[in-house]
Scaffold this active site. Structure first.
Site, PDB file in Angstrom:
ATOM      1  N   GLU A 168       0.875  -1.175   0.000  1.00 52.61           N
ATOM      2  CA  GLU A 168       0.000   0.000   0.000  1.00 52.61           C
ATOM      3  C   GLU A 168       0.909   1.220   0.000  1.00 52.61           C
ATOM      4  O   GLU A 168       1.416   1.647   1.039  1.00 52.61           O
ATOM      5  CB  GLU A 168      -0.913  -0.003   1.239  1.00 52.61           C
ATOM      6  CG  GLU A 168      -1.826  -1.220   1.350  1.00 52.61           C
ATOM      7  CD  GLU A 168      -2.938  -1.242   0.313  1.00 52.61           C
ATOM      8  OE1 GLU A 168      -3.051  -0.274  -0.468  1.00 52.61           O
ATOM      9  OE2 GLU A 168      -3.682  -2.229   0.283  1.00 52.61           O
ATOM     10  N   CYS A 180      -2.356   8.857   2.493  1.00 53.58           N
ATOM     11  CA  CYS A 180      -2.088   8.338   1.149  1.00 53.58           C
ATOM     12  C   CYS A 180      -3.268   8.635   0.228  1.00 53.58           C
ATOM     13  O   CYS A 180      -3.108   8.668  -0.996  1.00 53.58           O
ATOM     14  CB  CYS A 180      -1.788   6.846   1.191  1.00 53.58           C
ATOM     15  SG  CYS A 180      -3.014   5.885   2.069  1.00 53.58           S
TER      16      CYS A 180
END
Length: 507
Positions: free
Chosen positions: A260, A294
């Site tokens: 990720e 993110c």
């Protein structure tokens, strides 16, 4: 601070745990300073090689027993962890806010994510389904089943110091795996608090020592985990640069990884958008967690016909932002994680100006009363072109880029024309535009939203992205399959042994 006492955080903490057993190691000391006020919160001793080996051996031994516990029984343990987190939500949320710097509302929201994934995992513990298939051979039964992998290494980032660990560990535990957690060295105390909470539940239920373990340290420790053949799965969250290194090390030993990594997320603001609703999604996405998610909104791709009007709304909203102590719920924006992040923020602003970016809301570092840590900066907005090098880069700071477009095909092209592929959104009341954005020819991201922003994913859906975001998936949907190995079984209950594909082999 009372929340530190409630969570068992001391001035000096051991950073290596095989479960309830905290190990003395000879590693260096990691000091955790709050970006809120610059004060030292506490210290953690790094994991040395001997401590790492002890953790690995404890985890490997625990797996032998833990995998034999029925999945619903493992789910019951996770249910109790969820209840323990509910009881500690306020204290843990305050620690997240104080150690990381996100607003208290976001800190509490992160703990709620942990609770939500516990609830999800409890239900999952009775739904680890395999398929049954029809065999081409008479008197044969075919089916598949899922078995735990073993040790799961979890490398988490500073911006979500507890939730991402929970996404991984709660699913891994109901699947029958054991976990080794390496948190970010920038927020080590959050890992100590979580381990203390889990230890209480595990001890009460006689869970084997080694099911939940912690190691603390920097890059070298991450390299140990990534290269260790005893760890079949590494789940790593962080920068694309870090993910490439982890992916290469894990791939070289044919291990599995969940990556990720970076995001460069855009919201398309259509000519047919509800601009007031779009404003909320854009501003929260850009300044929430001080732009350090993110999924933070980095780019707004705005139609020519509403560009000026929406730009003016943004400028007015930014002028009303309150920047300061994130534990004060009157403030919208807290600090960046540390002064290195501040330096990168300043460098990104300078690079943007050098490429021709026009700042309509100026940035800068805040000084004076309440800003003594040196980590508070002004969220800023620049008008740019999508091809600017700095726009193609993920800047982990509250810098928002505005880009014009003239038609939906151009907007989607801009949206996709970056190396990253995590989250995306379109604000439109036009059904055709919305469906095109979600189609095969639309957004190339792992997450694509209509009339909500890029930030704030729910745990029910699989979370992750494409391209340089790494391709991994965590949390909901069928992400649990990444923590298990698939086995196909065929049972012959006849007196003969026919071969597949009609092959004849007579002896």
């Amino acid at each position: 601070m009372e929340f530190l006492k409630e969570l068992g955080i001391a001035d000096k903490n051991l950073g290596t745990s095989t479960g309830s057993n905290w190990i003395n190691t000879t590693g260096s000391v990691i000091n955790s300073y709050s970006p809120v006020d610059g004060n030292l919160i506490g210290s953690v001793v790094e994991t040395d090689k001997a401590g790492y080996e002890e953790v690995i051996q404890s985890a490997a031994a625990a797996f032998i027993e833990w995998r034999t516990w029925p999945a619903p029984k493992r789910g019951e343990i996770v249910r109790q962890i969820g209840e323990a987190l509910r009881a500690k939500k306020s204290a843990l949320g305050q620690l997240v806010s104080y150690e990381m710097g996100k607003s208290l509302q976001e800190g509490l929201g992160e703990v709620q994510e942990m609770i939500d994934i516990c609830d999800f995992a409890v239900g999952l513990s009775r739904q680890l389904y395999g398929l049954s298939m029809h065999s081409e051979r008479p008197g044969h039964r075919m089916y598949e089943q899922w078995h735990p992998l073993g040790i799961v290494g979890v490398i988490s980032a500073f911006n979500f110091p507890v939730a991402v660990w929970a996404w991984n560990s709660m699913l891994a535990w109901v699947c029958g795996d054991v976990c080794i957690w390496k948190p970010s060295e920038k927020v080590p105390l959050c890992s100590i608090a979580c381990q203390n909470i889990v230890n209480e539940v595990f001890t009460r239920n006689l869970v084997p020592e080694g099911v939940s373990t912690i190691v603390n340290g920097g890059r070298e420790l991450g390299e140990w985990l990534a290269s260790d053949t005893r760890i079949p799965l590494i789940s790593a969250t962080g920068s694309t640069r870090m993910g490439k290194a982890v992916g290469a090390a894990v791939g070289a030993r044919l291990g599995k990884s969940i990556l990720e990594l970076g995001g460069n997320n855009a919201i398309i603001i259509s000519s047919e958008a509800d601009l007031d609703m779009a404003l909320i999604g854009a501003v929260f996405g850009a300044v929430g967690t001080a732009g350090q998610r993110c999924t933070s909104t980095r780019r707004l791709i705005i139609h020519d016909s509403v560009y000026d009007a929406f730009r003016d709304k943004l400028v007015n909203a930014y002028n009303q932002l309150r920047i300061g102590d994130p534990l004060d719920q009157h403030n919208h924006v807290g600090p960046l994680i540390d002064r290195d992040a501040v330096r990168q923020y300043q460098e990104s602003i300078e690079k943007c100006k050098q490429e021709g970016g026009n700042f309509i809301v100026e940035g800068g570092v805040l000084e004076g009363d309440g800003y003594e840590s040196g980590c508070y900066v002004k969220p800023c907005i620049a008008e740019v072109k999508n091809h600017f090098a700095i726009v193609q880069h993920e800047t982990f700071a509250p810098i928002l880029y505005l880009i014009r477009y003239s038609n939906i095909d151009e907007a989607i092209s801009f949206q996709n024309d970056v190396p990253q592929g995590l989250s995306s959104a379109i604000m439109t009341l036009n059904l055709r535009e919305a469906e095109q954005f979600l189609s095969q020819a639309g957004s190339d991201c792992g997450i694509a939203n209509v009339n909500i922003g890029t930030s704030g994913a729910e745990i029910g859906g699989a979370f992750g992205g494409e391209k340089e975001t790494g391709g991994g998936r965590e949390s909901g949907s069928d992400a649990w399959k990444a923590y298990m190995r698939r086995q196909t079984n065929t049972i012959n209950y006849t007196h003969k042994l026919p071969l597949a594909q009609g092959i004849k082999f007579d002896i």
